[in-house]
Design a protein around this motif. Structure first.
Motif, PDB file in Angstrom:
ATOM      1  N   VAL A  25      27.524 -27.263  28.964  1.00  0.00           N
ATOM      2  CA  VAL A  25      26.359 -27.808  28.280  1.00  0.00           C
ATOM      3  C   VAL A  25      26.135 -29.241  28.737  1.00  0.00           C
ATOM      4  O   VAL A  25      27.057 -30.069  28.701  1.00  0.00           O
ATOM      5  CB  VAL A  25      26.524 -27.769  26.750  1.00  0.00           C
ATOM      6  CG1 VAL A  25      25.328 -28.437  26.065  1.00  0.00           C
ATOM      7  CG2 VAL A  25      26.673 -26.332  26.260  1.00  0.00           C
ATOM      8  N   MET A 182      22.972 -26.435  19.612  1.00  0.00           N
ATOM      9  CA  MET A 182      22.383 -27.307  20.617  1.00  0.00           C
ATOM     10  C   MET A 182      21.295 -28.159  19.979  1.00  0.00           C
ATOM     11  O   MET A 182      20.585 -27.691  19.091  1.00  0.00           O
ATOM     12  CB  MET A 182      21.787 -26.481  21.774  1.00  0.00           C
ATOM     13  CG  MET A 182      22.791 -25.588  22.481  1.00  0.00           C
ATOM     14  SD  MET A 182      22.031 -24.502  23.745  1.00  0.00           S
ATOM     15  CE  MET A 182      21.639 -25.699  25.022  1.00  0.00           C
ATOM     16  N   ASP A 186      19.269 -30.482  24.984  1.00  0.00           N
ATOM     17  CA  ASP A 186      20.505 -29.968  25.595  1.00  0.00           C
ATOM     18  C   ASP A 186      20.190 -28.794  26.517  1.00  0.00           C
ATOM     19  O   ASP A 186      19.243 -28.039  26.285  1.00  0.00           O
ATOM     20  CB  ASP A 186      21.481 -29.491  24.520  1.00  0.00           C
ATOM     21  CG  ASP A 186      22.041 -30.617  23.669  1.00  0.00           C
ATOM     22  OD1 ASP A 186      21.796 -31.790  23.997  1.00  0.00           O
ATOM     23  OD2 ASP A 186      22.727 -30.305  22.667  1.00  0.00           O
ATOM     24  N   MET A 188      22.188 -25.537  28.637  1.00  0.00           N
ATOM     25  CA  MET A 188      23.367 -24.735  28.928  1.00  0.00           C
ATOM     26  C   MET A 188      23.185 -24.029  30.263  1.00  0.00           C
ATOM     27  O   MET A 188      22.119 -23.472  30.540  1.00  0.00           O
ATOM     28  CB  MET A 188      23.609 -23.679  27.836  1.00  0.00           C
ATOM     29  CG  MET A 188      24.824 -22.797  28.092  1.00  0.00           C
ATOM     30  SD  MET A 188      24.875 -21.335  27.010  1.00  0.00           S
ATOM     31  CE  MET A 188      24.884 -22.116  25.405  1.00  0.00           C
TER      32      MET A 188
END
Length: 267
Positions: A25, A182, A186, A188
């Motif tokens: 992340v 999240m 953010d 991932m």
């Protein structure tokens, strides 16, 4: 040239996290203003999708997979050509990778737990062994993801195990399913072989999660593609044209079929 946030050592650390755990992340990576503009443009698309084909329940009860049109604000080079993300992607799936997916997954109130699954089949199931990465999902939410609104749960490290072994370890408690919360901004990056599932959204607010797919150049999944308007081709950067080179070109997005083709998703 877009601005980089990370040095080579940090990029390598993120890469190793994907190789070891199946995901990493990048915190606060995208501008909130950009994602809020995506959200405003997406909600009408989601409403149209539900009215047109919501009865297909293409990701389970009260959960919808919606492909995004390759047009503003979603055809955004600051997102799909992000320098740091592409650097990590290249280290994982090779220098000649392609961009093959631009879509969303959105659970509503009354959504349910999905079955634990992967997003792809193994390349060589007869061997019982996994290969280096060949397809990645870059996920980022259009709202904060909390424990209440349906975070994805991921079983760390299961991308490199036979599915049956990974499920046995999850059932025994040896490996935990971890909810990934999240914040808006953010990002991932995950190997799509990692076992995971969607969880229920207990709130009244839909929780959109974008997925941009990148894969090795030779991987072709006909159910997944990005329809590129011919007029948009002249506006793409050289790298953008290279990333999108195997996607179908259409004269107009009005030609694109309304029904989602990507219905079977769990492996």
């Amino acid at each position: 040239m877009m601005t980089r946030r990370y040095n080579p050592q940090q990029i390598e650390s993120f890469t190793q996290s994907v190789l070891n755990d199946g995901f990493c992340v990048l915190p606060n990576h995208f501008w909130e203003a950009t994602l809020k503009a995506w959200h405003s443009a997406f909600i009408p698309k989601l409403t149209e999708h539900i009215a047109r084909e919501g009865e297909l329940r293409n990701r389970g009860t009260a959960r919808y997979y919606v492909t995004l049109p390759f047009a503003a604000p979603f055809a955004d080079t600051s997102i799909y050509e992000d320098e740091d993300i592409l650097d990590i992607v290249e280290r994982l799936v090779g220098a000649d990778f392609v961009m093959c997916q631009l879509a969303t997954d959105t659970p509503f109130l009354h959504s349910e737990y999905q079955d634990i699954h992967r997003d792809t089949l193994p390349l060589f199931p007869e061997t019982g062994m996994e290969t280096p990465p060949y397809q990645l999902a870059v996920n980022f939410p259009l709202v904060d993801v909390t424990l209440e609104n349906g975070p994805m749960e991921i079983a760390r490290g299961t991308h490199m195990m036979p599915k049956e072994e990974a499920l046995r370890r999850i059932e025994s408690g040896e490996i935990k399913l971890e909810p990934i919360t999240m914040q808006l901004g953010d990002v991932m990056i995950r190997d799509v072989r990692g076992l995971h599932r969607g969880t229920p959204n207990y709130t009244d607010i839909p929780r959109p999660m974008v997925v941009i797919g990148y894969s090795r150049r030779w991987l072709f999944r006909p159910e997944v593609s990005i329809q590129i308007p011919r007029a948009a081709m002249t506006t793409l950067s050289e790298r953008g044209r290279h990333l999108l080179r195997f996607n179908p070109i259409v004269e107009s997005l009005d030609e694109v079929a309304g029904t989602e083709v990507y219905q079977s998703f769990a492996y």
